[in-house]
Design a protein around this motif. Sequence first.
Motif, PDB file in Angstrom:
ATOM      1  N   ASP A  25       0.829  -1.200   0.000  1.00 29.83           N
ATOM      2  CA  ASP A  25       0.000   0.000   0.000  1.00 29.83           C
ATOM      3  C   ASP A  25       0.868   1.256   0.000  1.00 29.83           C
ATOM      4  O   ASP A  25       0.516   2.273  -0.604  1.00 29.83           O
ATOM      5  N   ALA A  26       2.023   1.162   0.666  1.00 35.07           N
ATOM      6  CA  ALA A  26       2.981   2.273   0.651  1.00 35.07           C
ATOM      7  C   ALA A  26       3.504   2.479  -0.771  1.00 35.07           C
ATOM      8  O   ALA A  26       3.657   3.617  -1.229  1.00 35.07           O
ATOM      9  N   VAL A  27       3.741   1.371  -1.505  1.00 42.09           N
ATOM     10  CA  VAL A  27       4.171   1.473  -2.903  1.00 42.09           C
ATOM     11  C   VAL A  27       3.069   2.123  -3.735  1.00 42.09           C
ATOM     12  O   VAL A  27       3.329   3.033  -4.535  1.00 42.09           O
ATOM     13  N   ASN A  28       1.816   1.676  -3.555  1.00 38.52           N
ATOM     14  CA  ASN A  28       0.686   2.273  -4.288  1.00 38.52           C
ATOM     15  C   ASN A  28       0.663   3.785  -4.112  1.00 38.52           C
ATOM     16  O   ASN A  28       0.519   4.545  -5.065  1.00 38.52           O
ATOM     17  N   GLU A  29       0.798   4.222  -2.857  1.00 35.53           N
ATOM     18  CA  GLU A  29       0.668   5.641  -2.542  1.00 35.53           C
ATOM     19  C   GLU A  29       1.863   6.429  -3.082  1.00 35.53           C
ATOM     20  O   GLU A  29       1.697   7.543  -3.583  1.00 35.53           O
ATOM     21  N   ALA A  30       3.044   5.845  -3.000  1.00 33.48           N
ATOM     22  CA  ALA A  30       4.229   6.516  -3.550  1.00 33.48           C
ATOM     23  C   ALA A  30       4.080   6.670  -5.063  1.00 33.48           C
ATOM     24  O   ALA A  30       4.406   7.714  -5.630  1.00 33.48           O
ATOM     25  N   MET A  31       3.530   5.639  -5.731  1.00 30.82           N
ATOM     26  CA  MET A  31       3.333   5.716  -7.184  1.00 30.82           C
ATOM     27  C   MET A  31       2.317   6.810  -7.525  1.00 30.82           C
ATOM     28  O   MET A  31       2.493   7.538  -8.497  1.00 30.82           O
ATOM     29  N   ARG A  32       1.259   6.899  -6.720  1.00 27.74           N
ATOM     30  CA  ARG A  32       0.253   7.946  -6.953  1.00 27.74           C
ATOM     31  C   ARG A  32       0.873   9.327  -6.795  1.00 27.74           C
ATOM     32  O   ARG A  32       0.633  10.232  -7.581  1.00 27.74           O
ATOM     33  N   ASP A  33       1.681   9.481  -5.761  1.00 31.70           N
ATOM     34  CA  ASP A  33       2.347  10.763  -5.517  1.00 31.70           C
ATOM     35  C   ASP A  33       3.267  11.104  -6.687  1.00 31.70           C
ATOM     36  O   ASP A  33       3.301  12.242  -7.165  1.00 31.70           O
ATOM     37  N   TRP A  34       3.989  10.084  -7.163  1.00 34.09           N
ATOM     38  CA  TRP A  34       4.916  10.286  -8.282  1.00 34.09           C
ATOM     39  C   TRP A  34       4.153  10.763  -9.511  1.00 34.09           C
ATOM     40  O   TRP A  34       4.579  11.683 -10.201  1.00 34.09           O
ATOM     41  N   CYS A  35       2.993  10.141  -9.786  1.00 34.51           N
ATOM     42  CA  CYS A  35       2.152  10.533 -10.922  1.00 34.51           C
ATOM     43  C   CYS A  35       1.812  12.018 -10.854  1.00 34.51           C
ATOM     44  O   CYS A  35       1.725  12.698 -11.864  1.00 34.51           O
ATOM     45  N   MET A  36       1.594  12.511  -9.630  1.00 33.42           N
ATOM     46  CA  MET A  36       1.122  13.881  -9.475  1.00 33.42           C
ATOM     47  C   MET A  36       2.238  14.916  -9.423  1.00 33.42           C
ATOM     48  O   MET A  36       1.988  16.092  -9.618  1.00 33.42           O
TER      49      MET A  36
ATOM     50  N   PRO B  20     -13.597  -3.354 -10.115  1.00 32.88           N
ATOM     51  CA  PRO B  20     -12.919  -3.152  -8.834  1.00 32.88           C
ATOM     52  C   PRO B  20     -11.623  -3.951  -8.747  1.00 32.88           C
ATOM     53  O   PRO B  20     -11.553  -5.082  -9.216  1.00 32.88           O
ATOM     54  N   PHE B  21     -10.603  -3.309  -8.164  1.00 33.65           N
ATOM     55  CA  PHE B  21      -9.290  -3.948  -8.037  1.00 33.65           C
ATOM     56  C   PHE B  21      -8.746  -3.687  -6.636  1.00 33.65           C
ATOM     57  O   PHE B  21      -8.992  -2.629  -6.064  1.00 33.65           O
ATOM     58  N   SER B  22      -8.034  -4.659  -6.119  1.00 31.19           N
ATOM     59  CA  SER B  22      -7.488  -4.550  -4.761  1.00 31.19           C
ATOM     60  C   SER B  22      -6.540  -3.360  -4.606  1.00 31.19           C
ATOM     61  O   SER B  22      -6.464  -2.774  -3.532  1.00 31.19           O
ATOM     62  N   ASP B  23      -5.816  -3.012  -5.667  1.00 28.86           N
ATOM     63  CA  ASP B  23      -4.791  -1.977  -5.577  1.00 28.86           C
ATOM     64  C   ASP B  23      -4.868  -1.003  -6.748  1.00 28.86           C
ATOM     65  O   ASP B  23      -4.014  -1.009  -7.635  1.00 28.86           O
ATOM     66  N   PRO B  24      -5.910  -0.157  -6.750  1.00 22.43           N
ATOM     67  CA  PRO B  24      -6.117   0.724  -7.913  1.00 22.43           C
ATOM     68  C   PRO B  24      -5.162   1.912  -7.912  1.00 22.43           C
ATOM     69  O   PRO B  24      -5.534   3.023  -7.549  1.00 22.43           O
ATOM     70  N   ILE B  25      -3.913   1.687  -8.345  1.00 19.14           N
ATOM     71  CA  ILE B  25      -2.860   2.702  -8.196  1.00 19.14           C
ATOM     72  C   ILE B  25      -3.107   3.955  -9.027  1.00 19.14           C
ATOM     73  O   ILE B  25      -2.566   5.000  -8.708  1.00 19.14           O
ATOM     74  N   ALA B  26      -3.915   3.858 -10.088  1.00 20.36           N
ATOM     75  CA  ALA B  26      -4.103   5.041 -10.934  1.00 20.36           C
ATOM     76  C   ALA B  26      -5.370   5.814 -10.562  1.00 20.36           C
ATOM     77  O   ALA B  26      -5.730   6.773 -11.233  1.00 20.36           O
ATOM     78  N   GLU B  27      -6.039   5.395  -9.496  1.00 17.43           N
ATOM     79  CA  GLU B  27      -7.322   6.004  -9.166  1.00 17.43           C
ATOM     80  C   GLU B  27      -7.214   7.095  -8.108  1.00 17.43           C
ATOM     81  O   GLU B  27      -6.395   7.026  -7.203  1.00 17.43           O
ATOM     82  N   ALA B  28      -8.094   8.094  -8.233  1.00 20.68           N
ATOM     83  CA  ALA B  28      -8.229   9.127  -7.202  1.00 20.68           C
ATOM     84  C   ALA B  28      -8.953   8.495  -6.006  1.00 20.68           C
ATOM     85  O   ALA B  28      -9.609   7.462  -6.150  1.00 20.68           O
TER      86      ALA B  28
END
Lengths: 395, 256
Positions: free
Chosen positions: A167-178, B55-63
């Motif tokens: 989840d930390a990776v997910n959030e870091a990737m989102r931050d990087w996108c922005m 729905p996906f467990s880890d939607p990394i591209a979503e707001a």
Amino acid sequence: MSKAGRFGEFGGQYVPETVMNAVHELEEAYNKYSKDPEFWEEYRRLCCEYAGRPSLLYYAEKMTKDLGGCKIYLKREDLNHTGAHKINNVLGQILLAKRMGKKRIIAETGAGQHGVATATVCALFGLECEIFMGVEDIERQRLNVYRMELLGAKVIGVNSGTGTLKDAVNEAMRDWCMHIDTTFYLIGSAMGPHPYPTMVRDFQKIISEEAKVQLMEKEGKLPDCVVACVGGGSNAIGAFYDFIPDESVRLVGAEAAGMGVETKLHAATVAKGDVGIFHGMKSYFLQNEEGQIAPVYSISAGLDYPGVGPEHANLYKTGRASYMAITDEEAVCALEYLSRTEGVIPAIESAHAVAAARKIAPTMKQDEIMIICLSGRGDKDMQQIAKYRGVNIND
Amino acid sequence: MIKNRLDTVLVQCKNAGRKMLIPYLTAGDGGFALTEEIILAMAENGADGVVLGVPFSDPIAEAPVAQQASERALAGGASLAGIFDMVKQLRTKTDIPIVLMLYINTIFRTGKEGFFAKCKECGIEGVMVPDMPFEEKDEIQNFADAAGIHNISLVTAASEGRIKMIADDASGFLYCVAPNQGDGSVFLDQAKAAAEIPVIAEAEISDLELVLQRLDHCDGILLSSAIVELVEKYGAETAEAAALFVKKARAAMDMQ
């Protein structure tokens, strides 16, 4: 169409369009500077003068005698500045970020070791630093959170999902996108989209390069077996890499079996995972039949990840390396064992490698040699180990 | 080339000079019966197509709004198999084009050939895969082509130097994620100049003003969060609110 960064069928660049230019920019910068002798000279100088390399290759005589099999050496990455192998990679990537003109560094962390290493080197170079960490991990690694903040980094708690490393990776990737223009994403393991798995491997291969020379000086030969723990797999790929062409050297990764691979509470990606595409790479992942990424569990926050780096996936698929699943109980026992036998307290992550070694060493001959990559030191884990054993060390 | 219903609607809209209105919603958020009800309500009130988030467990591209919708849907037991069943059922009631937005692992794990065959069988017209950039497209392209399903490409404001390459190889429509402020329309004009196929702009917020500002620079709007927010707010009563929102948006767009 170019197929960048493949290890057999694994790897690739499966990331959102938003970060493709940034990934290419990084790839170009890495291609350029990885051919620049000055870059490597600065990296080596910092590794030696700041991080304390070369790390010792220590003959664990008591452990050797006790297990009654092969001769055992410990590659002491725990003695590096900040207490783990993570600093090797951070130094390399920060030197790259600096040359790319990036002012803000973001990173994910599980156990906090990568976060601490990143915060440390950012302090050294005067860079803004934000660390993404799952709330679950913040809870079990409070000491490292405090260290990061002391070093001037901002630690951002990640609530989503299971509140752990993925989840930390997910959030870091989102931050990087922005914040693509200003920000350098410093991935802590040999995973993610190309060029990360290759780049991180190149910054960690110093482990096996040193060990090879050190063992040659001491024993005049190659090891017969190298054992390292595997989450994303950066210390393991670093410890394996220079030995991959030496086919006589058996390479063994120790992954986290948590409460046991027969339960649902584990992070044994190679043993129980299937090929999938996630976090930018094609590799093995723990997932259900519709491809939902599985929640994972391990006592070790650093191994608590549902995937594995693509180069490991390929080493496994081609049979060059094998992977062994180690339970929480085995890892805690190994931590205690190494502490009492050699006076070395390993990180709970590294204790997985020690546990695997305890199983393998007695089956090997006395004239054979094993190297265990002791990726980190255990100070950060004392609270949790005490709790696991039912000891209260809080006032 | 006409592949399916989506092409038919794209051509109809172009010929009629009608700007397209395509709302997004997360499939199974609030249950499949609700998703179905909302789609039908929107189709009757002027939506030209629907993008259904898987729905996906880890939607990394979503707001965050869509992340939470994805979590709610999964917690409610939504599955890909359930989505296929729902669309199949929906096809007895509406012809509105349906595009799935989903992560590459869902397709990969299901089996690429089987996945696209199932899309065709159920009446799905396209897919959008946010974590599969142009460079990795051939992971699925042949399978999508074989089943006559559009693999819809996306460009963003960070796609500098890549728009033409992506647009030249795009299928169905080109989805453009423009920044809410600043040079959003400049970016859309670049995309419009590069693409031979219709350009559909994202509107992340439910602000109709912004939707209307964008209209001159694109062929239609994809409402990426407005309906998801309504589901969050109204739950089982969303269909009526969604119908009203779409009706208002449609009227405002047609007035311009």
